[in-house]
Design an enzyme around this catalytic site. Structure first.
Site, short mmCIF file in Angstrom:
data_model
loop_
_atom_site.label_atom_id
_atom_site.label_comp_id
_atom_site.label_asym_id
_atom_site.label_seq_id
_atom_site.Cartn_x
_atom_site.Cartn_y
_atom_site.Cartn_z
N GLU A 103 -8.02 -16.96 9.63
CA GLU A 103 -6.71 -16.51 10.19
C GLU A 103 -5.37 -16.62 9.18
O GLU A 103 -5.15 -17.45 8.46
CB GLU A 103 -6.43 -17.65 11.38
CG GLU A 103 -5.05 -17.21 12.07
CD GLU A 103 -4.75 -18.44 13.08
OE1 GLU A 103 -5.08 -19.40 12.83
OE2 GLU A 103 -3.38 -18.21 13.61
N THR A 116 -0.32 -5.26 -1.38
CA THR A 116 -1.70 -4.50 -1.30
C THR A 116 -2.69 -5.61 -2.38
O THR A 116 -3.68 -5.83 -1.76
CB THR A 116 -1.66 -3.02 -1.70
OG1 THR A 116 -0.47 -2.53 -0.75
CG2 THR A 116 -3.01 -2.47 -1.53
C1 LIG Z 1 1.20 -12.73 9.67
C2 LIG Z 1 2.54 -12.64 9.07
O1 LIG Z 1 2.98 -13.37 8.39
S1 LIG Z 1 3.50 -11.25 9.67
C3 LIG Z 1 4.92 -11.03 8.72
C4 LIG Z 1 4.61 -10.27 7.33
N1 LIG Z 1 5.53 -10.47 6.53
C5 LIG Z 1 6.87 -9.91 6.68
O2 LIG Z 1 7.19 -9.30 7.29
C6 LIG Z 1 7.96 -10.38 5.52
C7 LIG Z 1 8.83 -9.50 4.86
N2 LIG Z 1 8.02 -8.33 4.11
C8 LIG Z 1 7.18 -8.67 3.09
O3 LIG Z 1 7.09 -9.70 2.32
C9 LIG Z 1 6.45 -7.54 2.48
O4 LIG Z 1 7.18 -6.13 2.82
C10 LIG Z 1 4.86 -7.17 3.08
C11 LIG Z 1 4.28 -8.40 2.75
C12 LIG Z 1 4.92 -7.04 4.47
C13 LIG Z 1 4.29 -6.28 2.26
O5 LIG Z 1 4.39 -6.49 0.87
P1 LIG Z 1 4.67 -5.34 -0.25
O6 LIG Z 1 4.53 -5.87 -1.59
O7 LIG Z 1 5.98 -4.78 0.25
O8 LIG Z 1 3.71 -4.23 0.14
P2 LIG Z 1 3.19 -2.92 -0.73
O9 LIG Z 1 4.18 -2.67 -1.87
O10 LIG Z 1 1.63 -3.30 -1.43
O11 LIG Z 1 3.13 -2.09 0.21
C14 LIG Z 1 1.86 -1.45 0.84
C15 LIG Z 1 2.21 -0.41 1.97
O12 LIG Z 1 2.65 -0.88 3.10
C16 LIG Z 1 3.84 -0.34 3.17
N3 LIG Z 1 4.89 -1.42 3.80
C17 LIG Z 1 5.18 -2.47 3.44
N4 LIG Z 1 5.75 -3.05 4.13
C18 LIG Z 1 6.03 -2.53 5.41
C19 LIG Z 1 6.33 -2.73 6.61
N5 LIG Z 1 7.16 -3.85 6.96
N6 LIG Z 1 6.26 -1.82 7.50
C20 LIG Z 1 5.50 -0.65 7.08
N7 LIG Z 1 4.78 -0.58 6.26
C21 LIG Z 1 5.19 -1.19 5.17
C22 LIG Z 1 4.47 0.12 1.87
O13 LIG Z 1 5.36 1.22 2.07
C23 LIG Z 1 3.23 0.58 1.36
O14 LIG Z 1 3.06 1.78 1.78
P3 LIG Z 1 2.24 3.16 0.78
O15 LIG Z 1 1.06 2.58 0.26
O16 LIG Z 1 1.98 4.28 1.72
O17 LIG Z 1 3.20 3.19 -0.28
#
Ligand SMILES: CC(=O)SCCNC(=O)CCNC(=O)[C@H](O)C(C)(C)COP(=O)(O)OP(=O)(O)OC[C@H]1O[C@@H](n2cnc3c(N)ncnc32)[C@H](O)[C@@H]1OP(=O)(O)O
Length: 558
Positions: free
Chosen positions: A279, A296
């Site tokens: 989980e 990613t």
């Molecule tokens: C169970 C939980 O914890 S739910 C909560 C998740 N965490 C958050 O929302 C906290 C704020 N966000 C973050 O910390 C980060 O944006 C994360 C962890 C969600 C993603 O990490 P990143 O390093 O930004 O992701 P990464 O650069 O690998 O992006 C992967 C893909 O996802 C997309 N992506 C990243 N964040 C989001 C989002 N919130 N919504 C939609 N798409 C997203 C990116 O555009 C990218 O797309 P692509 O491959 O087509 O270019």
């Protein structure tokens, strides 16, 4: 305990749930409001393993500092027969203010029942285990019931897989692949390009992915606290004390991105080894490093580690609505295929989130997907070359033009370099929607019919009452900015020259395209209330009806 670890003497916030409050309160709903499922808390979860004393220590004024964390860790360790040692004293959190703001609001939006029950094991690896041994409770601590996270903790991924419990990268070895790769980065796609760039960073030692639990090792504790701070900032509605509690809980593990010895982000998860699923509790990347591919790569490392070290086959998580897109891109779905028996009563239930599942492939080389993708592209590329000549590039055609874009020299279709080699045959000539016009046997006759038809269409437009704005090219002296806005001008006179050359319009579609462009230009430059715009619309309607009737009475044209 050293004096510097003593929690500061702060007053309790009115919003901070007291133990008695938290036992009965139901907080307001919000995106991040999460509550423990009744089934989990009543049927399966062990009694709260978080005694009021340590709970109070965690929630003083809603403000947790590094010292608070350490104290709560120590307190929890004592409560839960923890093996935490004094090495924690050396941990310094240089980001301690991060937890000071907006904690009250997060407390308000939190269903306190979750804090009370804490998913049935937070901070209580041993207690959980002890209590569940004599009951039917399904919950277990991480790592197959062993306390702490020593097994399977450590570096993860290509450089650390062996250390992480002797796992190896499934699937493809990279050694001999290098020379067969397509060198052009564009052919590998953005996903692979990002993955490869981060993989190179890992190989150069500037980046690493590690997996640790609360094991009391100074360096790991510093990283875990850094990660807890990132979660605190990136998941602002999640209560800080809840974050610290799960991150420091020994039944949870955290896969962390470490760049130049600083934690950049991570995922805290709880492996349910007997159920073969994990989980994901929290997932975040620090603000200024998001959307650079870390999320990613982190997920790929997590999957590889969870499969090879924990023996998991699935992940479940309650994704925040705004992170669903990210999880979908990591292979999560909203449909849950995992048999309910395997997970119900184990995972914490959250309000406002969406339960998502990801199946972990038994073979995929998750930390080396880019190599696999490149090899697949290479194989497809080779197959295409085997079956076609598409890799042969012929020199371009010299289209020198004279007035109105009419070519100086006619290039016969069959003389176009490479066309025959690509399988073209003269009987393919004239594949057009307006086929009815060119059913005659030879090209010269076809062209004659076509020219006649276009000539009649032009005349019909020319004679129309709304044709006057379109008869000549727009004069830049009259309309100085016209050619700044309209890059492909067209007018009836230019089209007439092209028709009369009998070389330019080799299909009716080319002619129709010019007419459409002429009208589109008029509507782009002029606003709908102008006479030019209205003329364009009326003349176009007239033109369309002429084309239709011309095509219908095809025999007449021929
Ligand atoms: C169970 C939980 O914890 S739910 C909560 C998740 N965490 C958050 O929302 C906290 C704020 N966000 C973050 O910390 C980060 O944006 C994360 C962890 C969600 C993603 O990490 P990143 O390093 O930004 O992701 P990464 O650069 O690998 O992006 C992967 C893909 O996802 C997309 N992506 C990243 N964040 C989001 C989002 N919130 N919504 C939609 N798409 C997203 C990116 O555009 C990218 O797309 P692509 O491959 O087509 O270019």
């Amino acid at each position: 305990m050293d004096s510097h670890l003593t929690a500061p003497n702060r007053s309790r916030s009115s919003q901070t749930p007291s133990p008695s409050h938290s036992a009965s309160a139901s907080a307001t709903s919000s995106l991040h409001k999460r509550k423990l499922a009744a089934a989990a808390s009543e049927d399966h979860a062990p009694p709260s393993s978080f005694p009021p004393s340590s709970f109070s220590a965690d929630t003083r004024d809603g403000a947790l500092t590094s010292n608070d964390d350490l104290e709560s860790i120590s307190a929890r360790g004592a409560d839960s027969d923890s093996d935490a040692d004094d090495s924690e004293d050396a941990v310094v959190d240089d980001d301690e203010d991060d937890f000071d703001h907006d904690n009250d609001s997060s407390i308000r939006t939190f269903t306190t029942a979750r804090l009370e029950s804490g998913g049935g094991g937070s901070g209580s690896g041993r207690n959980t285990k002890l209590k569940t041994e004599n009951s039917t409770v399904k919950l277990e601590s991480a790592d197959g019931g062993k306390d702490g996270a020593a097994p399977g903790s450590g570096p993860v991924g290509p450089t650390g897989a062996a250390a992480a419990g002797g796992s190896s990268i499934a699937g493809i070895s990279t050694k001999e692949d290098v020379k067969i790769f397509t060198e052009n980065i564009q052919t590998s796609g953005a996903y692979s390009a990002r993955e490869e760039s981060l993989k190179r960073e890992e190989e150069a030692g500037r980046l690493k992915f590690v997996c640790y639990s609360n094991d009391g090792v100074d360096e790991h504790m510093v990283w875990l606290i850094g990660l807890k701070n990132i979660f605190g900032r990136q998941l602002p509605n999640m209560p800080k004390e809840y974050i610290v509690r799960l991150v420091m809980d020994r039944s949870h593990k955290s896969v962390m991105v470490i760049r130049r010895n600083q934690v950049v982000g991570g995922i805290t998860y709880r492996p349910y080894v007997s159920q073969k699923f994990g989980e994901i509790a929290f997932c975040a990347i620090t603000a200024d490093e998001q959307v650079k591919g870390y999320g990613t790569r982190l997920m790929n490392h997590l999957k590889q580690h969870a499969r090879d070290v924990d023996g998991l086959t699935h992940f479940l998580t309650y994704a925040d609505n705004n992170a669903v897109g990210y999880f979908i891109k990591q292979g999560f779905t909203k449909e849950i295929h995992l048999e309910r028996d395997r997970w119900q009563g184990y995972i914490k239930d959250y309000d406002g989130g969406i339960l998502m599942e990801c199946k972990i492939d038994p073979k995929l080389p998750y930390t080396d997907l880019s190599t696999m993708i490149r090899r697949q592209r290479q194989a497809i590329d080779e197959k295409i070359r085997e079956l076609s000549n598409c890799q042969i590039v012929y020199p371009g055609i010299d289209f020198q033009k004279k007035e109105a874009g009419i070519p100086k020299k006619v290039v016969k279709v069959e003389d176009i370099p490479g066309l025959k080699e690509a399988g073209w045959t003269p009987d393919q000539w004239g594949h057009t929607r307006f086929r009815a016009l060119i059913v005659s046997a030879d090209n010269a006759t076809n062209q004659k019919h076509l020219t006649g038809f276009m000539r009649s269409l032009l005349k019909s437009m020319h004679d129309h009452v709304d044709a006057w704005p379109f008869k000549e090219p727009v004069d830049a002296r009259d309309v100085p900015d016209y050619y700044d806005i309209i890059k492909d001008p067209m007018d009836l006179k230019t089209m007439s020259k092209r028709v009369e050359s009998e070389q330019y319009y080799v299909t009716l579609e080319m002619f129709v395209a010019d007419v459409k462009r002429m009208f589109a230009n008029a509507r782009t430059y002029n606003s709908p209330d102008t006479i030019y715009y209205k003329c364009a619309t009326r003349l176009e309607t007239h033109f369309q009806s002429k084309v239709q009737s011309g095509l219908q009475s095809n025999t007449k044209i021929q």
